[in-house]
Enzyme design. Sequence first.
Site: not given
Length: 586
Positions: A70-73
């Site tokens: 996950c890029g946001h993670c």
Amino acid sequence: MDGQLLLALLLLLLGASGLRGQGPGGPEEEPPEEEEVPEEDGILVLNQRNLGLALRAHRTLLVQFYAPWCGHCKALAPEYNKAAALLAAESAEARLAKVDGPAEAELTKEFAVTEYPTLKFFRDGNRTHPEEYTGPKEADGMAEWLRRRVGPSAMRLADTEGAQALIDSRDVVVIGFFRDLQDEDVATFLALAQDALDMTFGLTDQPKLFEKFGVPKDTVVLFKKFDEGRADFPVDEELGLDQGDLSRFLLTHSMHLVTEFNSQASWAISVLAEVGGAGRGCLWQPPCQLSLPLQTSPKIFSARILNHLLLFVNQTLAEHLELLEGFGEAAPPFRGQVLFVVVDVGASNAHVLQYFGLKAEEAPALRLINMETTKKYAPAGGGPLTAAAVATFCHAVLSGQVKPYLLSQDVPPDWDRRPVKTLVGKNFEQVAFDETKNVFVKFYAPWCTHCKAMAAAWEALAEKYKDHEDIVIAELDATANELEAFPVHGFPTLKYFPAGPGRKVIEYKSTRDVETFSKFLDNGGELPAEEPMAPFPVGACPKVAVSGPVALGLPVAGVKQGCSFQLGLCLQDTPANASAEPKEEL
């Protein structure tokens, strides 16, 4: 004989007792101690086996459910680590932890995790009712959110010196004056203080402080070092303190009456939404970002101030700077209704000028935009921009006396010489609703990555049908041309206008390639049964981000599918329709 039997039985019992506690290899091992919870960079690493242990060991625990892809993670990780370090340095009671969601399916199911990152706050070992984390995603904000849940959310004030020191310590300070600190209104006040992290809160029941600050009854007072200096919110004696009303009051009165537009601040596309043609809504490309100052933008969004009045000036010119005083004088009566914004045309704000159809040399100029309808308004005539003129214009717009204006480029002399015809606001209806033509139009944004990706297919389609007298392939730059009857909600948007009366419009939602386009055209604006329409677009880049979530699975900038860019989340499961064409939404 009986004696010998008894002796044998006794020896047997003693032998059994001696063997108790021994296994085949000797004495039985001590029962294993509970395992220690491992840590990474000060973050507890949790799984199905050790979550219970962590909840027993730590009274307050913030747990992040993440996915390695996950890029946001990944973006959150350094801030999460920093927040843990800040709390550790203070020897704070709260701890931070994380769970690899895909690897711990049982935990994600138990806690109904459907998107990443998801953060949940556990208190006193309560595993069944964790609190959803709704605070900031930066380190200082996360740490403060936890502090206000572990400790008091408002400082207890006992004397004048303490109250004045608190007021002097911050630009915005909120003090609740309550005669009885056991009253339920106090609980409402403290609950709001837990989440209003950009304000500092105090609390008092001391009569001398009521007298010192001129408070006759239970009242929440906002002290600020700008504008009016103070705003009072008396508690309704019959209805009590309403948290929603108080929240809106504090948000509205904690903002400056006049804000300077700043295209370099790091947040705010989802707030300013439309303000800024060339780059509006392009969340993954930093050059496209538009914003108000960082500390102001979230308040605007929460307070729902939908009308923004923009004064365009050149701040290098003395005569323009003189207008700022009158602009500010007009603002107080419209607090909470209209946000007053100053835009310097001499700064890097060309995109804002373009969006409003202005040129730098036209400054000073006044424009008003409603963020919900995206309608724009301009004052009639060219009189001086005095405080009275500004107030009159605002009243006229709010009362519906001013009609919105629509942008349109001029019709290019060669608009129809290429296979792809160029449409603008001024010639759109004439071409699109020609009853003798079937017109297929692409509404695009010059900065849209998905529009660029399909450009070659659109050109090839136009080349293929250029000799068909009844078919027109066209395009319209929706960032520079506005159509009142056809609001565009995504880039690219493809609409088909079939020949004949009735002004019929069909939206195309399937694969963006020449073959599928051709089947659509050859079948009169419908796809054959074997070519089903895509049920929804995967991927989105919002133009008006305040209106709702961005869609799913944005396949850009190396980020995995399943990401909602507006919400800053990744869906747990990739959408089933992963082959559907991406779309950059308005």
